[in-house]
Design an enzyme around this catalytic site. Sequence first.
Site, mmCIF file in Angstrom:
data_model
loop_
_atom_site.group_PDB
_atom_site.id
_atom_site.type_symbol
_atom_site.label_atom_id
_atom_site.label_comp_id
_atom_site.label_asym_id
_atom_site.label_seq_id
_atom_site.Cartn_x
_atom_site.Cartn_y
_atom_site.Cartn_z
ATOM 1 N N VAL A 1 -3.716 7.858 4.203
ATOM 2 C CA VAL A 1 -2.614 7.243 5.012
ATOM 3 C C VAL A 1 -1.317 8.152 5.255
ATOM 4 O O VAL A 1 -0.992 8.477 6.311
ATOM 5 C CB VAL A 1 -2.365 5.862 4.494
ATOM 6 C CG1 VAL A 1 -1.322 5.246 5.154
ATOM 7 C CG2 VAL A 1 -3.429 4.902 4.550
ATOM 8 N N GLY B 1 0.010 4.267 -3.740
ATOM 9 C CA GLY B 1 -0.769 3.006 -4.517
ATOM 10 C C GLY B 1 -2.021 3.471 -5.179
ATOM 11 O O GLY B 1 -2.461 4.491 -4.942
ATOM 12 N N PRO C 1 -1.275 -5.007 -0.761
ATOM 13 C CA PRO C 1 -1.243 -5.919 0.402
ATOM 14 C C PRO C 1 0.356 -5.830 0.930
ATOM 15 O O PRO C 1 1.318 -5.978 0.175
ATOM 16 C CB PRO C 1 -1.192 -7.222 -0.075
ATOM 17 C CG PRO C 1 -0.911 -6.842 -1.732
ATOM 18 C CD PRO C 1 -1.022 -5.505 -2.111
ATOM 19 N N ASP D 1 2.571 -6.904 3.091
ATOM 20 C CA ASP D 1 3.524 -8.072 3.477
ATOM 21 C C ASP D 1 4.196 -8.085 1.940
ATOM 22 O O ASP D 1 5.474 -8.048 1.931
ATOM 23 C CB ASP D 1 3.211 -9.162 3.795
ATOM 24 C CG ASP D 1 2.342 -8.949 5.183
ATOM 25 O OD1 ASP D 1 3.252 -8.693 6.177
ATOM 26 O OD2 ASP D 1 1.120 -9.343 5.290
ATOM 27 N N ALA E 1 -2.870 -3.497 17.413
ATOM 28 C CA ALA E 1 -3.384 -2.493 18.203
ATOM 29 C C ALA E 1 -5.298 -2.576 18.454
ATOM 30 O O ALA E 1 -5.422 -2.219 19.453
ATOM 31 C CB ALA E 1 -3.223 -1.199 17.653
ATOM 32 N N ARG E 2 -5.747 -3.009 17.424
ATOM 33 C CA ARG E 2 -7.006 -3.254 17.376
ATOM 34 C C ARG E 2 -7.270 -4.427 18.543
ATOM 35 O O ARG E 2 -8.323 -4.086 19.201
ATOM 36 C CB ARG E 2 -7.606 -3.906 16.048
ATOM 37 C CG ARG E 2 -7.722 -2.711 15.147
ATOM 38 C CD ARG E 2 -7.915 -2.997 13.580
ATOM 39 N NE ARG E 2 -8.103 -1.727 12.667
ATOM 40 C CZ ARG E 2 -8.058 -1.991 11.408
ATOM 41 N NH1 ARG E 2 -7.340 -3.166 10.773
ATOM 42 N NH2 ARG E 2 -8.215 -0.746 10.553
ATOM 43 N N HIS F 1 -1.040 -9.392 7.055
ATOM 44 C CA HIS F 1 -1.740 -8.358 7.359
ATOM 45 C C HIS F 1 -3.014 -8.604 6.211
ATOM 46 O O HIS F 1 -3.018 -8.126 5.215
ATOM 47 C CB HIS F 1 -1.563 -6.908 7.050
ATOM 48 C CG HIS F 1 -2.395 -5.942 7.190
ATOM 49 N ND1 HIS F 1 -3.005 -5.496 8.283
ATOM 50 C CD2 HIS F 1 -2.653 -4.846 6.079
ATOM 51 C CE1 HIS F 1 -3.833 -4.568 8.131
ATOM 52 N NE2 HIS F 1 -3.643 -4.099 6.904
ATOM 53 N N THR G 1 -9.547 3.352 5.728
ATOM 54 C CA THR G 1 -9.045 3.741 7.132
ATOM 55 C C THR G 1 -7.733 4.233 7.180
ATOM 56 O O THR G 1 -6.773 3.980 6.097
ATOM 57 C CB THR G 1 -8.970 2.160 7.887
ATOM 58 O OG1 THR G 1 -7.731 1.589 7.418
ATOM 59 C CG2 THR G 1 -9.823 1.086 7.299
#
Length: 308
Positions: free
Chosen positions: A15, A81, A123, A125, A152-153, A177, A226
């Site tokens: 990411v 993470g 997570p 949030d 966006a998806r 999310h 992802t």
Amino acid sequence: MKDNKKVAVIGTGFVGMSCAYALLNQNACDELLLIDKDTLKAKGEAMDLNHSLAFSPAEMYIHDGNYEDCADADIIVIAAGVNQKPGESRVDLLKRNTAVFETIVNPVLKSGFNGIFLIATNPVDIMTHITWELSGFNKNRVIGTGTSLDTARLRYLLGHFFRISPKNIHAYVMGEHGDSEMIPWSQAMIATKPILSVCGDFGELKKIGDEVKFAAQKIIEAKSATYYGIGMALVRIIKAVLNDENSIITVSALLESSYGASSVYAGVPGVINRSGVCDVVELQLTKEELKLLQDSFDFIKDTVKTIF
Ligand code: NAD
């Protein structure tokens, strides 16, 4: 504002590096600092990116470094993470990621950093809430990617379905999310036409909503992680901050009264500019939509309680 736009990416995994690569391709900042607990990886990533400068539109100063180098950064992206171990509960994973964030946020603060935190780690949030608590920063200056990627998806899938560019689809995913996220269909528009009036078959919209919710799971099954989508979402938010855009993006923002919420970070349309999230846009939700959103807030709040 100082002339040199500086972004620090902490966590140079999939990411973090997708964000870094997108920053370079979009010439979005002047200086890019890469930090990882695996210092060799951060060094190698900086070398690799530097070798693409000859082919890039950017004149960017890219380097690895340490937390002291964060002092004059405008934005710090945290994408560091640990991953879930087999059999590990969500709460235990959360506790381990909280410990990771303590080793990051505390030295960043010690550097004298006075910019904006932008969190991607899941997570998201809850990790954003933790960063806000650890930093003691004003809520405007601690932002999570929230439901920006989910939105966006949704826009991509609706655009595909209606054969309209996703850029002309105005629709949002809101709340956590994660599994409790929701779509306020009453507020979804093609240009200024309500989607509910264009599409008589709500079953088709529900299918699209489910596809959004389970997209990450499907991608992870196919390729283990992802990262391109979230990398681009991060850069979209970074540009909105650095260019003082006042753009509306569904970020994770601390809600104190909007949508009847109190002290919860969740994905909502927020106005993003140089000061961070300067405002939250309150959409006219139906009673049922507001209930779904508030249930999502409650889910996030219950999880936060397991940490504090
Ligand atoms: P990854 O394992 O490829 O990268 C994580 C990086 O963090 C590694 O390079 C690791 O060395 C580094 N790291 C771990 N502990 C550290 C510490 N204490 N200090 C500094 N660096 C540390 O993982 P990834 O695929 O890049 O995912 C990163 C995070 O982004 C995950 O939490 C993932 O769930 C999340 N994610 C979020 C979204 C979103 O929409 N918000 C989308 C995709 C992934």
